[in-house]
Scaffold this motif. Structure first.
Motif, PDB file in Angstrom:
ATOM      1  N   LYS A 159       0.763  -1.557   0.283  1.00 51.50           N
ATOM      2  CA  LYS A 159       0.124  -0.347   0.312  1.00 51.50           C
ATOM      3  C   LYS A 159       1.296   1.621   0.203  1.00 51.50           C
ATOM      4  CE  LYS A 159      -4.022   2.000   2.278  1.00 51.50           C
ATOM      5  NZ  LYS A 159      -4.904   2.007   3.987  1.00 51.50           N
ATOM      6  N   PRO A 160       0.889   1.870  -0.787  1.00 52.62           N
ATOM      7  CA  PRO A 160       1.523   3.408  -1.074  1.00 52.62           C
ATOM      8  C   PRO A 160       1.266   4.102   0.664  1.00 52.62           C
ATOM      9  CG  PRO A 160      -0.046   3.623  -2.977  1.00 52.62           C
ATOM     10  CD  PRO A 160      -0.281   2.487  -2.137  1.00 52.62           C
ATOM     11  N   LEU A 161       2.631   4.615   1.003  1.00 50.46           N
ATOM     12  CA  LEU A 161       2.618   5.483   1.938  1.00 50.46           C
ATOM     13  C   LEU A 161       3.078   6.702   2.045  1.00 50.46           C
ATOM     14  CD1 LEU A 161       2.934   5.290   4.775  1.00 50.46           C
ATOM     15  CD2 LEU A 161       5.356   4.435   5.035  1.00 50.46           C
ATOM     16  N   VAL A 162       3.044   7.836   2.869  1.00 50.83           N
ATOM     17  CA  VAL A 162       3.411   9.015   2.850  1.00 50.83           C
ATOM     18  C   VAL A 162       4.127   9.218   4.479  1.00 50.83           C
ATOM     19  CG1 VAL A 162       2.537  11.663   2.335  1.00 50.83           C
ATOM     20  CG2 VAL A 162       1.619   9.617   1.081  1.00 50.83           C
ATOM     21  N   VAL A 163       5.325   9.395   4.664  1.00 47.96           N
ATOM     22  CA  VAL A 163       6.016   9.854   5.835  1.00 47.96           C
ATOM     23  C   VAL A 163       6.109  11.700   5.410  1.00 47.96           C
ATOM     24  CG1 VAL A 163       7.551   9.530   7.091  1.00 47.96           C
ATOM     25  CG2 VAL A 163       6.440   7.614   6.169  1.00 47.96           C
ATOM     26  N   ILE A 164       5.259  12.286   6.929  1.00 46.63           N
ATOM     27  CA  ILE A 164       5.557  13.624   7.045  1.00 46.63           C
ATOM     28  C   ILE A 164       6.541  14.065   8.167  1.00 46.63           C
ATOM     29  CG2 ILE A 164       4.187  15.436   7.201  1.00 46.63           C
ATOM     30  CD1 ILE A 164       2.257  14.550   5.792  1.00 46.63           C
ATOM     31  N   ILE A 165       7.657  14.055   8.875  1.00 45.39           N
ATOM     32  CA  ILE A 165       8.366  14.681   9.660  1.00 45.39           C
ATOM     33  C   ILE A 165       8.284  16.148   9.730  1.00 45.39           C
ATOM     34  CG2 ILE A 165      10.659  14.916  10.414  1.00 45.39           C
ATOM     35  CD1 ILE A 165       9.778  11.983   9.750  1.00 45.39           C
ATOM     36  N   ASP A 166       7.456  16.731  10.825  1.00 39.99           N
ATOM     37  CA  ASP A 166       6.963  17.926  10.647  1.00 39.99           C
ATOM     38  C   ASP A 166       8.634  17.977  11.534  1.00 39.99           C
ATOM     39  OD1 ASP A 166       6.488  20.488  11.050  1.00 39.99           O
ATOM     40  OD2 ASP A 166       4.819  19.974  12.600  1.00 39.99           O
ATOM     41  N   GLU A 167       9.124  19.259  11.794  1.00 39.28           N
ATOM     42  CA  GLU A 167      10.206  20.088  12.781  1.00 39.28           C
ATOM     43  C   GLU A 167      11.146  19.004  12.322  1.00 39.28           C
ATOM     44  OE1 GLU A 167       9.445  22.578  14.819  1.00 39.28           O
ATOM     45  OE2 GLU A 167       7.930  22.838  14.249  1.00 39.28           O
ATOM     46  N   ALA A 168      11.404  18.537  11.146  1.00 43.67           N
ATOM     47  CA  ALA A 168      12.892  17.906  10.699  1.00 43.67           C
ATOM     48  C   ALA A 168      14.273  18.605  10.883  1.00 43.67           C
ATOM     49  CB  ALA A 168      12.128  17.987   9.416  1.00 43.67           C
ATOM     50  N   HIS A 169      14.203  20.064  11.422  1.00 52.98           N
ATOM     51  CA  HIS A 169      15.307  20.384  11.753  1.00 52.98           C
ATOM     52  C   HIS A 169      15.805  19.796  12.779  1.00 52.98           C
ATOM     53  CE1 HIS A 169      12.291  22.741  12.995  1.00 52.98           C
ATOM     54  NE2 HIS A 169      13.027  23.479  14.156  1.00 52.98           N
ATOM     55  N   THR A 170      15.070  19.728  13.692  1.00 48.53           N
ATOM     56  CA  THR A 170      15.989  18.451  15.258  1.00 48.53           C
ATOM     57  C   THR A 170      16.072  17.403  14.037  1.00 48.53           C
ATOM     58  OG1 THR A 170      13.816  18.598  15.763  1.00 48.53           O
ATOM     59  CG2 THR A 170      14.662  20.719  16.109  1.00 48.53           C
TER      60      THR A 170
END
Length: 395
Positions: A159-170
């Motif tokens: 199943k296709p997956l979207v991973v979102i990483i917020d605040e990725a500068h840390t």
């Protein structure tokens, strides 16, 4: 008029989707293009990097995208929203990427791949538990990273997956390196999209990870809102009541927001409260003045926090010099900015480049399009005025 029990539709702060998401059509179009490929079981060509100073609506944009997927494609596409504090290690990253019902099988495969003679207990993992922990040497860590890519690919094949990483500068360096390499390998074989969102410090953090191919990522730079977009963001949520606004008041409010999305939502929220309090359906000078007092109180807290960050970095005097430069110019070129800093008295052991980087990462100055060297602008002009006042008072 607004009913007394009605709640404000505006959402200042915390990355909540605003009632009217304006000025983000280009970014939405790019994200929808990535989704269209996933719907065809094809990986987007690149990861997506979303970068801008705090308060410019990165999180709201990505919350919109997450909701857009769930409302239209939840049965065919998975989404996973993470923050760096949830994945401080590669082991915890794995716990998030590998679905719960796969973990027992994965633990067995991992044991065989690393060392068939090592027991699960020696690896620090329990096959029956929902989480995995791992204690290995450098060579085994490389095998482990390869397994992360393998398992992520296996998941996306189903199943296709979207991973979102917020605040990725840390994001932790090793975790980020593992994730970026896994993304590259997975997208070559399966429908997967990785989105990293953060402040201008994100670019430096990605460089530390040593994954050079990130530079080929699709990059989005949500910027300040235009006059028309600001007006729509303020007035469209009020049309249902219906509320109107005197033109001179609208112009004054928009000037005060400076197109900064956080300030736009703050103004909308306080105007809503003032209209409800007075039982009016028109924004006039009195309503604007009532809301203005509340807005200024909240903005002072915001300014004070930003000022303390700049003061702690020993850059408050330099910040006032830049504020003066931008007060007479809408933008500066790379060369003008560098010359200005070279002629200023810098903190000991700091170079002009380091000073510019820090102020950029703090959002005090901003380059909305890094390919345009003439596009250095004030992050928030009114913040510059506030800092100038504070420095003057402390002298």
């Amino acid at each position: 008029m607004i009913p007394p029990q009605e709640l404000s539709p505006f959402n200042p702060g915390d990355g909540i989707i605003p009632p009217e998401l304006t000025g983000r059509e280009q970014e939405q179009h790019e994200l929808q293009g990535c989704l269209a490929r996933l719907q065809q079981k094809i990986a987007p060509s690149n990861n997506v990097i979303v970068c801008s100073p705090r308060g410019n609506g990165k999180t709201a944009l990505l919350r919109w995208f997450e909701r857009f997927i769930k409302e239209g494609d939840a049965k065919t596409i998975d989404t996973l929203w993470l923050t760096p504090d949830e994945i401080p290690t590669t082991e915890l990253l794995l716990n998030q990427l590998v679905r719960h019902d796969w973990r027992t099988k994965f633990a067995k495969d991992l044991q065989i791949s690393l060392d068939a003679t090592v027991s699960p207990e020696a690896l620090g993992m329990s096959l029956g538990e929902a989480s995995l922990t791992l204690q290995t040497g450098a060579a085994q860590q490389q095998k482990f990273r390869n397994l992360v890519a393998r398992e992520l690919t296996a998941r996306c094949m189903k199943k296709p997956l979207v991973v979102i990483i917020d605040e990725a500068h840390t994001l932790d360096i090793e975790t980020g390196r593992t994730l970026l390499n896994a993304s590259q390998k997975t997208r070559a074989a399966a429908p997967f999209l990785l989105i990293l969102a953060g402040t201008p410090g994100l670019q430096k953090q990605l460089q530390r990870m040593g994954a050079t191919f990130w530079e080929r990522s699709e990059r989005l730079y949500p910027n300040l809102l235009s006059y028309r977009d600001t007006a729509d963001a303020l007035l469209k949520p009020l049309e249902k009541y219906p509320v109107t606004c005197e033109e001179d008041c609208l112009q004054a409010i928009i000037r005060d927001t400076q197109g900064y999305p956080y300030f736009v939502q703050l103004w909308g929220d306080k105007l809503f409260s003032a209209l409800k309090q007075r039982g009016q359906a028109r924004i006039d000078q009195q309503i604007m003045a009532l809301a203005h007092d509340e807005v200024e109180t909240r903005k002072k807290y915001f300014y004070r926090d930003r000022y303390n960050e700049i003061k702690d970095a020993r850059l408050a005097p330099l910040a006032t010099i830049l504020g003066s430069a931008f007060s007479g110019n809408p933008s500066l070129t790379e060369r003008q900015l560098e010359q200005l800093l070279r002629n200023a008295e810098l903190p000991p052991e700091m170079t002009p480049e380091e000073v510019a980087t820090i102020l950029h990462e703090l959002g005090y100055i901003w380059q909305g399009d890094p390919d345009n060297e003439s596009n250095w602008t004030a992050g928030i002009p009114s913040l510059m005025k506030y800092i100038e006042q504070q420095v003057t008072q402390s002298e």
